[in-house]
Design an enzyme around this catalytic site. Structure first.
Site, PDB file in Angstrom:
ATOM      1  N   GLY A  19       0.790  -1.234   0.000  1.00 37.86           N
ATOM      2  CA  GLY A  19       0.000   0.000   0.000  1.00 37.86           C
ATOM      3  C   GLY A  19       0.816   1.276   0.000  1.00 37.86           C
ATOM      4  O   GLY A  19       0.301   2.350   0.312  1.00 37.86           O
ATOM      5  N   LYS A  67     -16.222 -15.019  -9.233  1.00 37.27           N
ATOM      6  CA  LYS A  67     -15.747 -13.684  -9.601  1.00 37.27           C
ATOM      7  C   LYS A  67     -16.907 -12.672  -9.576  1.00 37.27           C
ATOM      8  O   LYS A  67     -16.759 -11.535  -9.156  1.00 37.27           O
ATOM      9  CB  LYS A  67     -15.114 -13.731 -10.988  1.00 37.27           C
ATOM     10  N   MET A  92      -3.910  -6.850  -7.248  1.00 35.88           N
ATOM     11  CA  MET A  92      -3.426  -7.985  -8.032  1.00 35.88           C
ATOM     12  C   MET A  92      -4.520  -8.906  -8.569  1.00 35.88           C
ATOM     13  O   MET A  92      -4.229 -10.010  -9.002  1.00 35.88           O
ATOM     14  CB  MET A  92      -2.408  -8.778  -7.205  1.00 35.88           C
ATOM     15  N   LYS A  93      -5.766  -8.436  -8.562  1.00 38.71           N
ATOM     16  CA  LYS A  93      -6.836  -9.240  -9.169  1.00 38.71           C
ATOM     17  C   LYS A  93      -7.197  -8.616 -10.523  1.00 38.71           C
ATOM     18  O   LYS A  93      -7.148  -7.395 -10.675  1.00 38.71           O
ATOM     19  CB  LYS A  93      -8.087  -9.246  -8.276  1.00 38.71           C
ATOM     20  N   ASN A 109      -4.492   2.519 -13.440  1.00 37.83           N
ATOM     21  CA  ASN A 109      -3.573   1.558 -12.837  1.00 37.83           C
ATOM     22  C   ASN A 109      -2.137   2.052 -12.933  1.00 37.83           C
ATOM     23  O   ASN A 109      -1.791   2.776 -13.868  1.00 37.83           O
ATOM     24  CB  ASN A 109      -3.687   0.210 -13.579  1.00 37.83           C
ATOM     25  N   HIS A 111       1.707   0.468 -13.199  1.00 35.50           N
ATOM     26  CA  HIS A 111       2.393  -0.794 -13.497  1.00 35.50           C
ATOM     27  C   HIS A 111       3.906  -0.554 -13.484  1.00 35.50           C
ATOM     28  O   HIS A 111       4.384   0.424 -14.073  1.00 35.50           O
ATOM     29  CB  HIS A 111       1.945  -1.335 -14.862  1.00 35.50           C
TER      30      HIS A 111
HETATM   31  C1  GAR Z   1       3.756  -1.522  -7.227  1.00 33.93           C
HETATM   32  O1  GAR Z   1       5.082  -1.680  -7.662  1.00 33.93           O
HETATM   33  C2  GAR Z   1       2.810  -1.549  -8.415  1.00 33.93           C
HETATM   34  O2  GAR Z   1       3.319  -0.948  -9.558  1.00 33.93           O
HETATM   35  C3  GAR Z   1       2.659  -3.044  -8.613  1.00 33.93           C
HETATM   36  O3  GAR Z   1       2.543  -3.543  -7.306  1.00 33.93           O
HETATM   37  C4  GAR Z   1       3.327  -2.752  -6.426  1.00 33.93           C
HETATM   38  C5  GAR Z   1       2.479  -2.382  -5.231  1.00 33.93           C
HETATM   39  O4  GAR Z   1       3.258  -1.731  -4.243  1.00 33.93           O
HETATM   40  N1  GAR Z   1       1.516  -3.331  -9.431  1.00 33.93           N
HETATM   41  C6  GAR Z   1       1.516  -4.313 -10.338  1.00 33.93           C
HETATM   42  O5  GAR Z   1       2.454  -5.069 -10.520  1.00 33.93           O
HETATM   43  C7  GAR Z   1       0.229  -4.441 -11.124  1.00 33.93           C
HETATM   44  N2  GAR Z   1       0.380  -5.378 -12.193  1.00 33.93           N
HETATM   45  P1  GAR Z   1       2.517  -0.965  -3.058  1.00 33.93           P
HETATM   46  O6  GAR Z   1       1.498  -1.955  -2.486  1.00 33.93           O
HETATM   47  O7  GAR Z   1       3.610  -0.663  -2.064  1.00 33.93           O
HETATM   48  O8  GAR Z   1       1.857   0.253  -3.630  1.00 33.93           O
END
Ligand code: GAR
Length: 192
Positions: A19, A67, A92-93, A109, A111
């Site tokens: 988060g 779902k 992550m869903k 989003n 990424h």
């Molecule tokens: C982040 O690096 C985000 O870009 C990635 O998860 C991490 C969450 O970190 N998202 C993905 O990979 C989506 N496909 P956080 O919980 O510390 O924000």
């Protein structure tokens, strides 16, 4: 920039893990009101952050549900909150096409790669293992594909020969914090 209650945009943030992007948004000077943080994992560190930041949160777990049921529960949390944007921050869903259509161009989003390279769950590790010299971060609208929606903004991250996976990850996260705010300013047409 001062937050003006009159012009606040209502958002929901979705997260699954640490988060840190959620906290970065919550503590930014963006004219946003985070009406709810939705987490799909009761052990997510994001929950501790929400408590500390006084952001309302709801845990909606996927297990034991179809779902459709999972998403219906999320929609139920969102209803009556006048949510204008859903901000995915390490969620992550994969959301269904039906869910995404309801919020067409309203789901954003972040990424951890320069899309269209290294889509999927392990953007940082995949880029590192590939041996790229430049990777980065992308903020994009969510469409029904995986990490395919229209790109709003990107930030490059250079990998030096002496970078480890850990130091690379750290650089990616720093780039994320900067980029998510910049991209949201663009979407919300906030003047600097
Ligand atoms: C982040 O690096 C985000 O870009 C990635 O998860 C991490 C969450 O970190 N998202 C993905 O990979 C989506 N496909 P956080 O919980 O510390 O924000």
């Amino acid at each position: 920039m001062k937050k003006d209650l009159q012009s606040m945009v209502n958002v929901a943030v979705f997260a699954s893990g640490s988060g840190s992007n959620f906290e970065n948004i919550a503590t930014s000077d963006l004219p946003l009101s985070i009406k709810v943080l939705i987490v799909d994992n009761k052990d997510a560190k994001a929950i501790e952050r929400a408590k500390r930041l006084n952001v309302p949160y709801e845990i909606v777990e996927r297990s034991g549900k179809t779902k459709e049921e999972f998403e219906a529960e999320i929609l139920n949390v969102l209803k009556d909150k006048n949510i204008e944007y859903i901000l995915l921050a390490g969620f992550m869903k994969i959301l269904s096409a039906e869910f995404i259509e309801r919020y067409d161009r309203k789901i954003i989003n972040i990424h951890p790669s320069l899309l269209p390279s290294f889509k999927g769950k392990n953007g940082i590790l995949d880029a590192y293992n590939y041996g790229v010299k430049v990777s980065g971060v992308t903020v994009h609208y969510v469409d029904s594909g995986i990490d395919t929606g229209e790109i709003i903004d990107q930030e490059p991250v250079v990998l030096r020969d002496d970078d480890t996976l850990e130091s690379f990850e750290e650089k990616i996260h720093e780039a994320e914090y900067k980029l998510y705010i910049r991209a949201l300013k663009k979407v919300l047409e906030v003047k600097e």
